[in-house]
Design a protein around this motif. Structure first.
Motif, mmCIF file in Angstrom:
data_model
loop_
_atom_site.group_PDB
_atom_site.id
_atom_site.type_symbol
_atom_site.label_atom_id
_atom_site.label_comp_id
_atom_site.label_asym_id
_atom_site.label_seq_id
_atom_site.Cartn_x
_atom_site.Cartn_y
_atom_site.Cartn_z
ATOM 1 N N ARG A 1 35.679 38.523 42.514
ATOM 2 C CA ARG A 1 36.791 39.405 42.185
ATOM 3 C C ARG A 1 38.099 38.783 42.671
ATOM 4 O O ARG A 1 38.109 37.906 43.530
ATOM 5 C CB ARG A 1 36.601 40.800 42.797
ATOM 6 N N THR A 2 39.199 39.273 42.112
ATOM 7 C CA THR A 2 40.528 38.796 42.483
ATOM 8 C C THR A 2 41.353 39.975 42.995
ATOM 9 O O THR A 2 41.402 41.026 42.340
ATOM 10 C CB THR A 2 41.233 38.158 41.273
ATOM 11 N N HIS A 3 41.955 39.817 44.155
ATOM 12 C CA HIS A 3 42.820 40.871 44.682
ATOM 13 C C HIS A 3 44.098 40.243 45.229
ATOM 14 O O HIS A 3 44.162 39.037 45.490
ATOM 15 C CB HIS A 3 42.107 41.692 45.764
ATOM 16 N N THR B 1 41.068 34.848 44.939
ATOM 17 C CA THR B 1 39.849 34.988 44.143
ATOM 18 C C THR B 1 38.663 34.577 44.999
ATOM 19 O O THR B 1 38.577 33.434 45.454
ATOM 20 C CB THR B 1 39.909 34.120 42.873
#
Length: 328
Positions: free
Chosen positions: A96-98, A92
């Motif tokens: 945004r979180t990927h 994170t």
């Protein structure tokens, strides 16, 4: 007959010798490889010195992001291969979180693989030097610290000055008031764009306020019993009462006989001999015309002591607020 048997044995021996030499050569080129994968131990024998072929020979399938490490020298006939299985990590950062597939390493190295660069003041959880294992996630907090100035108005004060150059009740501004300004500097920390803390570093006065000066008139004209009287000054005073009833002295500080209409004043405020008109500031009572003829130890500043004939009248009068006109 014997000669023929010997001739048949020679080719057969030659074939056996050649086969033995071939098998011996193959045995001499075989490598023993130990493979560890997710806690399991595999042993394979291979002619290849390629660890990936050894892994394939063990029937182990590698994912696209899996890695292998090799210790020992396979060319010398022995080696140990460790299969590192990739696992997902949630990162994170920047709103945004990927997900990233990784075989592990330090938090800093994993962030580098993800193309995420840390600023000097950024925060990361876990710490960048920690080793990340399966099940761990990474959170990056962007930190920005800057000094900010907050300007605030300083209200001006108002000073009132009496003047006999203006009629009573009139006023004028002789100096316009102006608000000042103070500047407070704050050290403000933002985390992910939101204010996290604010610390004052000090306040400075950028501009001093200017006092507003207003003149109010103390001169003019007043009416009493149908007659107009001009006056030069007017005062708002605390009025008390006194009498000579039952006393042996009857004279004022001016040498006159104490009587109604002879009042005591502070001669530094109203000179002795001044003609006065005295009435209640709220209009509820009227003392009338008087002369400043007396003084008193308790009569100081904006205070006036009014004479009455009897002690009872003094008690009934008490203490009141009076408007005192100094007549021309």
């Amino acid at each position: 007959m014997e000669t023929k048997k010997k001739s048949r044995l020679i080719p057969m021996c030659s074939m056996f010798l050649a086969s033995s030499l071939l098998m011996g050569g193959m045995m001499m080129g075989t490598k023993r490889v130990v493979i560890y994968d997710e806690g399991e131990r595999h042993v394979v024998y291979t002619l290849s010195g390629d660890p990936q072929r050894a892994v394939a020979a063990a029937g182990i399938e590698l994912g696209a992001d899996d890695e292998i490490t090799c210790s020992g020298d396979l060319s010398q006939g022995f080696g140990v291969v460790q299969v590192e299985r990739a696992f997902p990590v949630l990162i994170t950062a920047d709103g945004r979180t990927h997900m990233l597939q990784t075989t592990g390493g330090t938090v800093q190295s994993i962030l580098a693989d993800a193309g995420i660069t840390l600023g000097e003041q950024d925060l990361v959880y876990p710490a960048s030097e920690e080793e990340l294992t399966q099940g761990g996630d990474i959170t990056v907090r962007r930190v920005e610290v800057r000094n900010e100035e907050v300007r605030e108005s300083i209200p001006y004060t108002t000073q009132t000055v009496e003047t006999d150059a203006l009629p009573y009740g009139e006023s004028r501004v002789v100096q316009q008031g102006q608000a000042g300004e103070k500047v407070t500097t704050f050290r403000v920390e933002y985390r992910d764009g939101a204010e996290y803390s604010r610390t004052s570093l000090g306040t400075e006065i950028a501009r001093q306020p200017v006092t507003e000066v207003i003149e109010t008139g103390t001169g003019g004209m007043v009416q009493y019993n149908g007659q107009n009287y001009t006056y030069s000054k007017v005062y708002q005073m605390k009025a008390t009462a006194y009498t000579t009833e039952g006393k042996t002295w009857k004279k004022t500080a001016s040498g006159t006989i104490a009587r109604v209409g002879a009042v005591a004043v502070d001669k530094n405020v109203i000179p002795l001999g001044s003609r006065l008109l005295i009435r209640g500031s709220d209009g509820s009572w009227m003392y009338g015309l008087a002369v400043a003829e007396d003084t008193g130890g308790a009569v100081k500043g904006n205070k006036i002591d009014l004479y009455f004939n009897t002690y009872r009248e003094c008690i009934n009068f008490g203490v009141r607020t009076a408007t005192v006109y100094v007549l021309d």
